[in-house]
Design an enzyme around this catalytic site. Sequence first.
Site, PDB file in Angstrom:
ATOM      1  N   ASN A 196      20.628  78.755 -54.829  1.00 17.93           N
ATOM      2  CA  ASN A 196      19.653  79.686 -55.372  1.00 17.93           C
ATOM      3  C   ASN A 196      18.353  79.577 -54.591  1.00 17.93           C
ATOM      4  O   ASN A 196      17.767  80.565 -54.174  1.00 17.93           O
ATOM      5  CB  ASN A 196      19.422  79.335 -56.835  1.00 17.93           C
ATOM      6  CG  ASN A 196      19.420  80.564 -57.674  1.00 17.93           C
ATOM      7  OD1 ASN A 196      19.053  81.647 -57.213  1.00 17.93           O
ATOM      8  ND2 ASN A 196      19.834  80.411 -58.904  1.00 17.93           N
ATOM      9  N   ARG A 243      13.027  83.908 -54.614  1.00 20.36           N
ATOM     10  CA  ARG A 243      11.816  83.622 -53.825  1.00 20.36           C
ATOM     11  C   ARG A 243      11.827  84.423 -52.531  1.00 20.36           C
ATOM     12  O   ARG A 243      12.877  84.647 -51.934  1.00 20.36           O
ATOM     13  CB  ARG A 243      11.739  82.139 -53.481  1.00 20.36           C
ATOM     14  CG  ARG A 243      11.522  81.257 -54.677  1.00 20.36           C
ATOM     15  CD  ARG A 243      11.319  79.810 -54.255  1.00 20.36           C
ATOM     16  NE  ARG A 243      11.866  78.930 -55.265  1.00 20.36           N
ATOM     17  CZ  ARG A 243      12.588  77.847 -55.009  1.00 20.36           C
ATOM     18  NH1 ARG A 243      12.835  77.482 -53.761  1.00 20.36           N
ATOM     19  NH2 ARG A 243      13.052  77.118 -55.978  1.00 20.36           N
ATOM     20  N   LEU A 259      22.226  76.709 -48.692  1.00 26.45           N
ATOM     21  CA  LEU A 259      22.096  78.064 -49.230  1.00 26.45           C
ATOM     22  C   LEU A 259      22.568  78.088 -50.678  1.00 26.45           C
ATOM     23  O   LEU A 259      23.744  78.302 -50.968  1.00 26.45           O
ATOM     24  CB  LEU A 259      22.920  79.053 -48.384  1.00 26.45           C
ATOM     25  CG  LEU A 259      22.682  78.995 -46.861  1.00 26.45           C
ATOM     26  CD1 LEU A 259      23.625  79.940 -46.131  1.00 26.45           C
ATOM     27  CD2 LEU A 259      21.226  79.304 -46.523  1.00 26.45           C
ATOM     28  N   GLU A 286      24.353  65.800 -53.706  1.00 26.88           N
ATOM     29  CA  GLU A 286      23.075  65.082 -53.756  1.00 26.88           C
ATOM     30  C   GLU A 286      23.163  63.830 -54.630  1.00 26.88           C
ATOM     31  O   GLU A 286      22.575  62.806 -54.308  1.00 26.88           O
ATOM     32  CB  GLU A 286      21.976  66.025 -54.259  1.00 26.88           C
ATOM     33  CG  GLU A 286      21.596  67.044 -53.195  1.00 26.88           C
ATOM     34  CD  GLU A 286      20.945  68.296 -53.751  1.00 26.88           C
ATOM     35  OE1 GLU A 286      21.678  69.156 -54.283  1.00 26.88           O
ATOM     36  OE2 GLU A 286      19.720  68.415 -53.665  1.00 26.88           O
ATOM     37  N   ASN A 332      18.646  62.617 -62.754  1.00 29.23           N
ATOM     38  CA  ASN A 332      17.811  63.706 -62.244  1.00 29.23           C
ATOM     39  C   ASN A 332      17.082  64.279 -63.447  1.00 29.23           C
ATOM     40  O   ASN A 332      17.654  65.007 -64.249  1.00 29.23           O
ATOM     41  CB  ASN A 332      18.696  64.765 -61.574  1.00 29.23           C
ATOM     42  CG  ASN A 332      17.874  65.917 -61.019  1.00 29.23           C
ATOM     43  OD1 ASN A 332      16.659  65.986 -61.204  1.00 29.23           O
ATOM     44  ND2 ASN A 332      18.544  66.840 -60.353  1.00 29.23           N
ATOM     45  N   ILE A 359      26.226  79.170 -52.028  1.00 26.65           N
ATOM     46  CA  ILE A 359      26.575  80.314 -51.178  1.00 26.65           C
ATOM     47  C   ILE A 359      27.241  79.829 -49.891  1.00 26.65           C
ATOM     48  O   ILE A 359      28.292  80.343 -49.483  1.00 26.65           O
ATOM     49  CB  ILE A 359      25.306  81.154 -50.878  1.00 26.65           C
ATOM     50  CG1 ILE A 359      24.771  81.756 -52.181  1.00 26.65           C
ATOM     51  CG2 ILE A 359      25.594  82.235 -49.837  1.00 26.65           C
ATOM     52  CD1 ILE A 359      23.395  82.391 -52.079  1.00 26.65           C
ATOM     53  N   LYS A 415      19.750  65.106 -66.242  1.00 24.61           N
ATOM     54  CA  LYS A 415      21.135  65.153 -65.758  1.00 24.61           C
ATOM     55  C   LYS A 415      21.499  63.755 -65.280  1.00 24.61           C
ATOM     56  O   LYS A 415      20.662  63.083 -64.683  1.00 24.61           O
ATOM     57  CB  LYS A 415      21.256  66.109 -64.568  1.00 24.61           C
ATOM     58  CG  LYS A 415      21.211  67.555 -64.953  1.00 24.61           C
ATOM     59  CD  LYS A 415      21.576  68.408 -63.732  1.00 24.61           C
ATOM     60  CE  LYS A 415      20.914  69.759 -63.849  1.00 24.61           C
ATOM     61  NZ  LYS A 415      20.525  70.371 -62.610  1.00 24.61           N
TER      62      LYS A 415
END
Length: 397
Positions: A211, A241, A209, A385, A7, A331, A14
């Site tokens: 950042n 955001r 959920l 992911e 990534n 979250i 990463k």
Amino acid sequence: MKIFVVNCGSSSIKYKVYDMTDESVLASGLVERVGSDEAVLTHEPAGGGRQTVPLGHADHNKAMRDVLARLTDPDVGVLDSLEEIAGVGHRVVHAGERYSESARIDQAVIDVIEDHFPLSPLHNPANLAGIRASIAAMPDTPQVAVFDTAFLATLPRTAWMYPVPMEWYEKHRVRRYGFHGTSHKYVTRQAAALLDRPADEVNLITCHLGNGASITAVAGGHAVDHSMGMTPLAGVMMGTRCGDLDPAIIFYMLQEGFSAEQIDNALNKKAGILGVSGVSNDMRDLLAACDSGNERAHLALDMYVYRIAKYIGAYRAILPALDAVVLTGGIGENSVPTRAALCARLAGLGVILDGQANAATTGGKTGRITVDDSAMAIWVVPTNEELMIARDTAELV
Ligand code: ADP
């Protein structure tokens, strides 16, 4: 089969190495400050022996060569030779309408990634730099692009079209694309297995959920609507955001003397949980401020939950049926009070929280947090992911 997942950001790389026989992680790591004179590599073999190494000046090519050298290093390496890597999976943010699946990288794929630079100016060039560095270092190893937009490329036109003049779409590519697709795809597959539903029959509302935050309506295993838009600024309220907004606010703020750049910066970096609470963009800090009686923190939490509940209600309305709502991301996976508040907001849809299950399902655990006779089942399913990228890559190579 060993798969190397990359990534690549504008100043970071990463990575993870997977052994796909049991999907275990052999090593992971991160290069920070790529492109500067102070690049630093942190490499962590699964068996321990984490190492932080200054790389000096390193562009993406040098950083990639240094990472690969670690992988075969006699002390901290996890491979005998790079030839053990059967494929490299690259996270690529934007392929617009062009790919609804991951793809083996060839010149046509590279052209599509470049063609989407204007739509993803921060991410696509960095993703491509990582691909080029990986090809340069391992020219004979198959490379795969896993696009964030791919899972969302199945949205019907009714859902992705904005009610704007048609030429905005035809000439300027203005439409909803969506993001976080790899996460929504992963939790959709996981949830189908958990619910014992065939992957192409499951109906879900998946809520990523973190950042950043986005919500996807999934019918028959495919995305049919999604909360983010042409950019990741749309949808629910996020850490910094704003999410959905009356677009005329922007023209009003221009008249008030703000520059386009200031407004862009405020809506992306100073809005959301941070902007309303004035405390932090981080949910843990927000909850701590709520506990100490901070009114703006309470308002931010209530707005955050309210806006998610409205999306869930809207997506329930457009789905033919619903097997479960899935919560994921930092979250969704961990924040017990936020999930409790969300379930309370959804009481009108017959949601009944299981308090004990909610409290117990944190730190990477999977589980249902509503009681058996809740009209809507809400599940926590941790996302992964990198593993999704590794699985797609293994499948394609
Ligand atoms: P990103 O979108 O950057 O990948 P994450 O998915 O890691 O972000 O999510 C970050 C969010 O998750 C932050 O708001 C953080 O406060 C929240 N979070 C992480 N762990 C917990 C926890 N144990 N309790 C509450 N919130 C948490």
